[in-house]
Design a protein around this motif. Structure first.
Motif, PDB file in Angstrom:
ATOM      1  N   TRP A 239       0.845  -1.203   0.000  1.00  0.00           N
ATOM      2  CA  TRP A 239       0.000   0.000   0.000  1.00  0.00           C
ATOM      3  C   TRP A 239       0.874   1.244   0.000  1.00  0.00           C
ATOM      4  N   ALA A 242       2.330   1.738  -3.420  1.00  0.00           N
ATOM      5  CA  ALA A 242       1.322   2.229  -4.363  1.00  0.00           C
ATOM      6  C   ALA A 242       0.993   3.695  -4.097  1.00  0.00           C
ATOM      7  N   GLU A 243       0.860   4.053  -2.832  1.00  0.00           N
ATOM      8  CA  GLU A 243       0.540   5.438  -2.474  1.00  0.00           C
ATOM      9  C   GLU A 243       1.658   6.382  -2.903  1.00  0.00           C
ATOM     10  N   GLN A 245       3.843   5.885  -5.359  1.00  0.00           N
ATOM     11  CA  GLN A 245       3.876   5.971  -6.814  1.00  0.00           C
ATOM     12  C   GLN A 245       2.731   6.834  -7.356  1.00  0.00           C
ATOM     13  N   TRP A 246       1.564   6.778  -6.695  1.00  0.00           N
ATOM     14  CA  TRP A 246       0.375   7.494  -7.170  1.00  0.00           C
ATOM     15  C   TRP A 246       0.400   8.960  -6.747  1.00  0.00           C
ATOM     16  N   HIS A 247       0.735   9.207  -5.466  1.00  0.00           N
ATOM     17  CA  HIS A 247       0.653  10.560  -4.916  1.00  0.00           C
ATOM     18  C   HIS A 247       2.022  11.192  -4.637  1.00  0.00           C
ATOM     19  N   LYS A 248       3.085  10.418  -4.864  1.00  0.00           N
ATOM     20  CA  LYS A 248       4.441  10.891  -4.577  1.00  0.00           C
ATOM     21  C   LYS A 248       4.655  11.135  -3.089  1.00  0.00           C
ATOM     22  N   PHE A 291      -5.990   0.575  -4.918  1.00  0.00           N
ATOM     23  CA  PHE A 291      -6.675   0.713  -6.208  1.00  0.00           C
ATOM     24  C   PHE A 291      -8.177   0.899  -6.002  1.00  0.00           C
ATOM     25  N   THR A 294      -9.061   4.485  -4.789  1.00  0.00           N
ATOM     26  CA  THR A 294      -8.647   5.578  -5.673  1.00  0.00           C
ATOM     27  C   THR A 294      -9.254   5.393  -7.062  1.00  0.00           C
ATOM     28  N   PHE A 295      -8.689   4.531  -7.858  1.00  0.00           N
ATOM     29  CA  PHE A 295      -9.105   4.391  -9.251  1.00  0.00           C
ATOM     30  C   PHE A 295     -10.560   3.931  -9.378  1.00  0.00           C
TER      31      PHE A 295
END
Length: 399
Positions: A239, A242-243, A245-248, A291, A294-295
């Motif tokens: 998690w 992923a966080e 990579q998605w939100h920096k 995922f 968010t997505f």
């Protein structure tokens, strides 16, 4: 009777009870400032409601009789329940079994509130939860753990992937769709420290939730606890990745939610899979959970306030299906795909689809009934804007 088994089940029951105050803190930290106190208030109220429902009728409907869909009224008010011997071929008395199982509907009902908290009327929510525990939770518990329809199908659920997580997540989603989006959304997590403390209580309680479901202090209990530990730990990492990579960035609230996602996914499989499979399930759970909130949530545009569906509904579904993949006969007595029996995967899929349909249709009907006998589900825009902390709890907060 075995005193060691009894002691472990009693301790596990207490651990599962702690999960609901933990969820109250977890949700409170994630929620809006104007509803901080109310977000924690509702799960605690549910402790009282769900306990009374279980005592009066829930246990009887869940574990009385041998019907395919629902139990009977033999154990109303917990009559004919022995506290000294077992009628279920267990090494603990029926009273201890009823106590342990009675903790599950409490946390299940509390999970639902996260989808709509802050925009649903408290009176309507409490009436709905009472009806839901009787007409949705109890039949599902009977069909899965009481020898009913899904058990007869051959589907397996060690500690509640379908009964607890899919049912509560789907119910939350249906309520969110019926009630609609929030007005004047102020949803920024206000207490990351509450999220951590609540998440920690959930985490510790979950060890009893899964390991206690062995209903004995034996090797299956050890396996379930090890698998729960591994899956949740790995999900924290995935998690967080992923966080980032998605939100920096990676956040405390995020990685704590990742741990919960791992706990959800391993729940149906905890006593049926090898530890290496638990690691893989935790790895997937972290990504899938992130995922989901968010997505998936953004793509479909529903307003699941605290992501009950994203974490519990989606995570429970993934966990239930993967149980059919990784179940090892040498470990848990049931063969899955890795043991050459692909039929278990299909049985798990059927159980998931049935649970989704049963919870969704039942929720819609019970919500409509609630509106007739209690109150409109939704607060007015003016009431929602003020927040329940001001409306009900006499607490003035900054908007």
């Amino acid at each position: 009777m075995n005193s060691g088994d009894l002691a472990w089940v009693l301790i596990s029951a207490a651990l599962v009870w702690v999960m609901t105050p933990g969820l109250a803190l977890f949700y409170g930290g994630l929620g809006e400032r104007r509803n901080l106190l109310h977000t924690m208030f509702v799960p605690i109220m549910i402790i009282g409601i769900a306990t009374l429902v279980w005592f009066v009728i829930g246990y009887s409907l869940s574990f009385g009789g041998s019907g395919s869909v629902i139990g009977n009224f033999k154990h109303l008010f917990m009559t004919n329940v022995s506290f000294t011997h077992s009628t279920k071929s267990l090494t603990i008395p029926d009273g201890a079994f009823a106590l342990f199982q009675g903790m599950f509907p409490i946390i299940t009902a509390a999970i639902i509130t996260g989808s709509v908290i802050g925009r649903v009327r408290i009176k309507a929510m409490l009436v709905f939860i009472t009806l839901w525990l009787i007409f949705i939770y109890s039949p599902l518990a009977h069909m899965v753990w009481g020898g009913g329809l899904l058990a007869q199908l051959g589907a397996i659920d060690f500690a509640g992937g379908t009964v607890v997580h899919i049912s509560s997540g789907v119910t939350g989603l249906v309520l969110a769709l019926m009630i609609g989006h929030r007005h004047n959304d102020q949803h920024v997590p206000v207490r990351p420290s509450y999220v951590l403390i609540g998440g920690a209580l959930l985490w510790v309680g979950w060890f009893g939730f899964n390991s206690g479901s062995a209903l004995a202090a034996n090797g299956t209990a050890v396996l379930a606890l090890v698998n729960t530990w591994l899956a949740s730990a790995v999900a924290v990492l995935t998690w967080g990745l992923a966080e980032y990579q998605w939100h920096k960035r990676a956040t405390l609230s995020g990685i704590t939610s990742g741990g919960v996602a791992g706990l959800v996914a391993i729940t149906p499989a905890a006593g049926f899979v090898d530890p290496w499979a638990a690691v893989l399930m935790g790895l997937l759970a972290g990504f899938v959970g992130f995922f989901g909130i968010t997505f998936v949530k953004n793509s479909f545009g529903y307003d699941d306030t605290l992501d009950a569906f994203g974490i519990h509904g989606i995570g429970g579904t993934v966990g239930a299906i993967l149980t059919g993949v990784f179940a090892d006969k040498q470990v848990g007595g049931v063969a899955g795909l890795i043991n050459g029996d692909a039929s278990l995967v299909w049985k798990q899929i059927v159980a998931v689809l049935f649970t989704v349909a049963f919870a969704a249709i039942g929720t819609f009907l019970l919500a409509k009934i609630t509106e007739v006998i209690a109150a409109p589900l939704r607060l007015t825009p003016e009431e929602e804007s003020k927040g329940y902390d001001t409306l009900m709890h006499d607490l003035t907060v900054e908007s």
